[in-house]
Design an enzyme around this catalytic site. Structure first.
Site, PDB file in Angstrom:
ATOM      1  N   ASN A   1       0.973  -1.246   0.013  1.00  0.00           N
ATOM      2  CA  ASN A   1       0.063   0.023  -0.058  1.00  0.00           C
ATOM      3  C   ASN A   1       0.798   1.176   0.135  1.00  0.00           C
ATOM      4  OD1 ASN A   1      -3.165  -0.491   0.076  1.00  0.00           O
ATOM      5  ND2 ASN A   1      -2.255  -2.018   1.610  1.00  0.00           N
TER       6      ASN A   1
ATOM      7  N   ARG B   1       2.510   0.872  26.190  1.00  0.00           N
ATOM      8  CA  ARG B   1       2.216   1.367  24.699  1.00  0.00           C
ATOM      9  C   ARG B   1       2.331   2.900  24.676  1.00  0.00           C
ATOM     10  NH1 ARG B   1      -0.510  -1.572  21.402  1.00  0.00           N
ATOM     11  NH2 ARG B   1      -1.026  -3.066  22.804  1.00  0.00           N
TER      12      ARG B   1
ATOM     13  N   ARG C   1      -0.099  -2.557  15.005  1.00  0.00           N
ATOM     14  CA  ARG C   1      -0.155  -2.400  16.283  1.00  0.00           C
ATOM     15  C   ARG C   1      -1.405  -1.498  16.628  1.00  0.00           C
ATOM     16  NH1 ARG C   1       3.538  -3.022  20.539  1.00  0.00           N
ATOM     17  NH2 ARG C   1       2.967  -1.018  21.376  1.00  0.00           N
ATOM     18  N   ILE C   2      -2.028  -1.733  17.746  1.00  0.00           N
ATOM     19  CA  ILE C   2      -2.986  -1.059  18.424  1.00  0.00           C
ATOM     20  C   ILE C   2      -2.471   0.180  18.931  1.00  0.00           C
ATOM     21  CG2 ILE C   2      -4.676  -0.911  20.206  1.00  0.00           C
ATOM     22  CD1 ILE C   2      -5.247  -4.129  20.001  1.00  0.00           C
ATOM     23  N   LEU C   3      -3.295   1.623  18.676  1.00  0.00           N
ATOM     24  CA  LEU C   3      -2.630   2.852  19.161  1.00  0.00           C
ATOM     25  C   LEU C   3      -3.089   3.087  20.640  1.00  0.00           C
ATOM     26  CD1 LEU C   3      -2.866   4.351  15.597  1.00  0.00           C
ATOM     27  CD2 LEU C   3      -0.741   3.677  16.732  1.00  0.00           C
TER      28      LEU C   3
ATOM     29  N   ASN D   1      -6.627   4.690   8.144  1.00  0.00           N
ATOM     30  CA  ASN D   1      -6.441   3.301   8.160  1.00  0.00           C
ATOM     31  C   ASN D   1      -6.899   2.680   7.027  1.00  0.00           C
ATOM     32  OD1 ASN D   1      -5.170   0.750   9.209  1.00  0.00           O
ATOM     33  ND2 ASN D   1      -7.195   0.313   9.958  1.00  0.00           N
TER      34      ASN D   1
ATOM     35  N   HIS E   1      -8.246  -0.948   6.145  1.00  0.00           N
ATOM     36  CA  HIS E   1      -8.422  -2.199   6.690  1.00  0.00           C
ATOM     37  C   HIS E   1      -9.141  -3.319   5.685  1.00  0.00           C
ATOM     38  CE1 HIS E   1      -9.415  -4.996  10.109  1.00  0.00           C
ATOM     39  NE2 HIS E   1     -10.620  -5.188   9.424  1.00  0.00           N
TER      40      HIS E   1
ATOM     41  N   SER F   1     -12.005  -1.091   3.877  1.00  0.00           N
ATOM     42  CA  SER F   1     -12.300   0.268   4.129  1.00  0.00           C
ATOM     43  C   SER F   1     -11.140   1.099   4.313  1.00  0.00           C
ATOM     44  CB  SER F   1     -13.117  -0.135   5.461  1.00  0.00           C
ATOM     45  OG  SER F   1     -14.119  -0.725   5.057  1.00  0.00           O
TER      46      SER F   1
ATOM     47  N   GLU G   1     -11.112   3.453  19.150  1.00  0.00           N
ATOM     48  CA  GLU G   1     -11.862   2.161  18.896  1.00  0.00           C
ATOM     49  C   GLU G   1     -11.146   1.278  18.061  1.00  0.00           C
ATOM     50  OE1 GLU G   1     -16.232   0.272  18.454  1.00  0.00           O
ATOM     51  OE2 GLU G   1     -15.807   2.455  18.211  1.00  0.00           O
TER      52      GLU G   1
ATOM     53  N   ASP H   1     -10.432  -0.214  14.795  1.00  0.00           N
ATOM     54  CA  ASP H   1     -11.028  -0.289  13.531  1.00  0.00           C
ATOM     55  C   ASP H   1     -12.453   0.314  13.503  1.00  0.00           C
ATOM     56  OD1 ASP H   1      -8.724  -1.716  12.242  1.00  0.00           O
ATOM     57  OD2 ASP H   1      -9.403  -3.573  12.788  1.00  0.00           O
TER      58      ASP H   1
ATOM     59  N   GLU I   1      -7.519  -2.436  -2.816  1.00  0.00           N
ATOM     60  CA  GLU I   1      -6.858  -1.724  -1.790  1.00  0.00           C
ATOM     61  C   GLU I   1      -6.049  -0.790  -2.294  1.00  0.00           C
ATOM     62  OE1 GLU I   1      -5.182  -3.448   1.894  1.00  0.00           O
ATOM     63  OE2 GLU I   1      -6.426  -5.434   1.422  1.00  0.00           O
TER      64      GLU I   1
HETATM   65  C1  GAR Z   1      -3.272  -4.671   3.695  1.00  0.00           C
HETATM   66  O1  GAR Z   1      -4.073  -5.950   3.295  1.00  0.00           O
HETATM   67  C2  GAR Z   1      -3.976  -3.829   4.873  1.00  0.00           C
HETATM   68  O2  GAR Z   1      -5.364  -3.779   4.582  1.00  0.00           O
HETATM   69  C3  GAR Z   1      -4.007  -4.869   6.054  1.00  0.00           C
HETATM   70  O3  GAR Z   1      -2.610  -5.444   5.920  1.00  0.00           O
HETATM   71  C4  GAR Z   1      -2.126  -5.341   4.766  1.00  0.00           C
HETATM   72  C5  GAR Z   1      -0.822  -4.636   4.681  1.00  0.00           C
HETATM   73  O4  GAR Z   1      -0.398  -5.078   3.175  1.00  0.00           O
HETATM   74  N1  GAR Z   1      -4.175  -3.934   7.165  1.00  0.00           N
HETATM   75  C6  GAR Z   1      -4.752  -4.556   8.457  1.00  0.00           C
HETATM   76  O5  GAR Z   1      -4.766  -5.607   8.473  1.00  0.00           O
HETATM   77  C7  GAR Z   1      -4.796  -3.503   9.449  1.00  0.00           C
HETATM   78  N2  GAR Z   1      -5.357  -3.829  10.395  1.00  0.00           N
HETATM   79  P1  GAR Z   1       0.932  -4.182   2.656  1.00  0.00           P
HETATM   80  O6  GAR Z   1       2.067  -4.198   3.686  1.00  0.00           O
HETATM   81  O7  GAR Z   1       1.369  -4.714   1.257  1.00  0.00           O
HETATM   82  O8  GAR Z   1       0.262  -2.788   2.279  1.00  0.00           O
END
Ligand code: GAR
Length: 182
Positions: A15, A66, A92-94, A108, A110, A137, A144, A146, A175
Site C-alpha cells: 500500500n 504502549r 499495532r493497536i494505538l 487506516n 482495513h 475500508s 476504538e 477499526d 486496496e
Molecule cells: C493490507 O491488506 C492492509 O489492509 C492490512 O494489512 C495489509 C498490509 O499490506 N491491514 C490490516 O490488517 C490492518 N488491521 P501491505 O503491507 O502490502 O500494504
C-alpha cells in the site's frame, strides 16, 4: 501544492508502494515526510529508503508501556512535518491519547467491509461466514479498533472455491486504488 504525509507500516508495504507510485505519476500531490515502523526489518522501510524517504523504526519491547512507545513514535511523526498519518498495514493497536491527538488527521486501511470483521484474519472470517462479498475500508482512526468513521470502501465478489490467499490477493489491488483515492 504538495501535502505532507507520514506512513506507518509493519510489513510488506504494497500500500505504501501504491502511494509512492501515484506520487511519482503526478496523480497524488503528497510529500512523504516519513515512513515509520514497529519492525526494524519491515520491507516497507527498505522500499522507502530506496526511494530516499526518511525512515524510522522503534522496537516496542524497549518501552515500558504502549503510551510511551506511541509518544516516542508520534513525536517523530510530528517532527517530520506530516499533517496526515496513513496507517498502511500497521499492525499495532494505538494508544487512545495518541489517537485523540491525531483525530481527523490519521487514516487506516482495513481489509474488510467495516463495521464487519474488525481486527485480524478478515479473509478467513469472511469465507467462514459464507459471505458473498468482501472488501476493504479506509477510515479515520479513533480510539476504538477499526471503529472510526469510514471514508470509502471497495467491494469484491467472493467466488466459489476462493481461499484466503486468492481473496487477499484479489482484494489487495483494489486496496491500492482505494487508499490512493482516499
Ligand atoms: C493490507 O491488506 C492492509 O489492509 C492490512 O494489512 C495489509 C498490509 O499490506 N491491514 C490490516 O490488517 C490492518 N488491521 P501491505 O503491507 O502490502 O500494504
Amino acid at each position: 501544492m504538495s501535502f505532507p504525509v507520514a506512513v506507518l507500516a509493519s510489513g510488506r508495504g504494497s500500500n505504501l508502494a501504491a502511494l509512492i507510485d501515484a506520487r511519482d505519476a503526478g496523480t497524488l500531490p503528497i510529500t512523504l515526510t516519513l515512513v515509520a515502523s514497529d519492525k526494524a526489518d519491515a520491507p516497507a522501510l527498505r522500499n522507502a529508503e530506496a526511494q530516499g524517504i526518511p525512515t524510522f523504526a522503534l522496537d516496542p519491547k524497549t518501552f515500558a508501556s504502549r503510551r510511551e512507545f506511541d509518544e516516542a513514535l508520534f513525536a517523530n511523526v510530528a517532527a517530520s512535518g506530516a499533517r496526515l498519518v496513513v496507517l498502511a498495514g500497521y499492525m499495532r493497536i494505538l494508544d487512545a491519547a495518541v489517537t485523540a491527538q491525531w483525530q481527523g488527521r490519521m487514516i487506516n486501511i482495513h481489509p474488510s467491509l467495516l463495521p464487519k470483521y474488525r481486527g485480524l484474519h478478515t479473509h478467513r472470517r469472511v469465507l467462514k461466514a459464507g459471505d458473498l462479498e468482501h472488501g476493504a475500508s479506509v477510515h479515520f482512526v479513533s480510539a476504538e479498533l477499526d471503529g472510526g468513521p469510514v471514508i470509502a470502501q471497495a467491494r469484491i465478489d467472493i467466488h466459489p472455491g476462493d481461499n484466503e490467499d486468492a481473496l487477499a490477493a484479489r482484494l489487495l489491488s483494489r486496496e491500492h486504488r482505494l487508499l490512493v483515492a482516499c
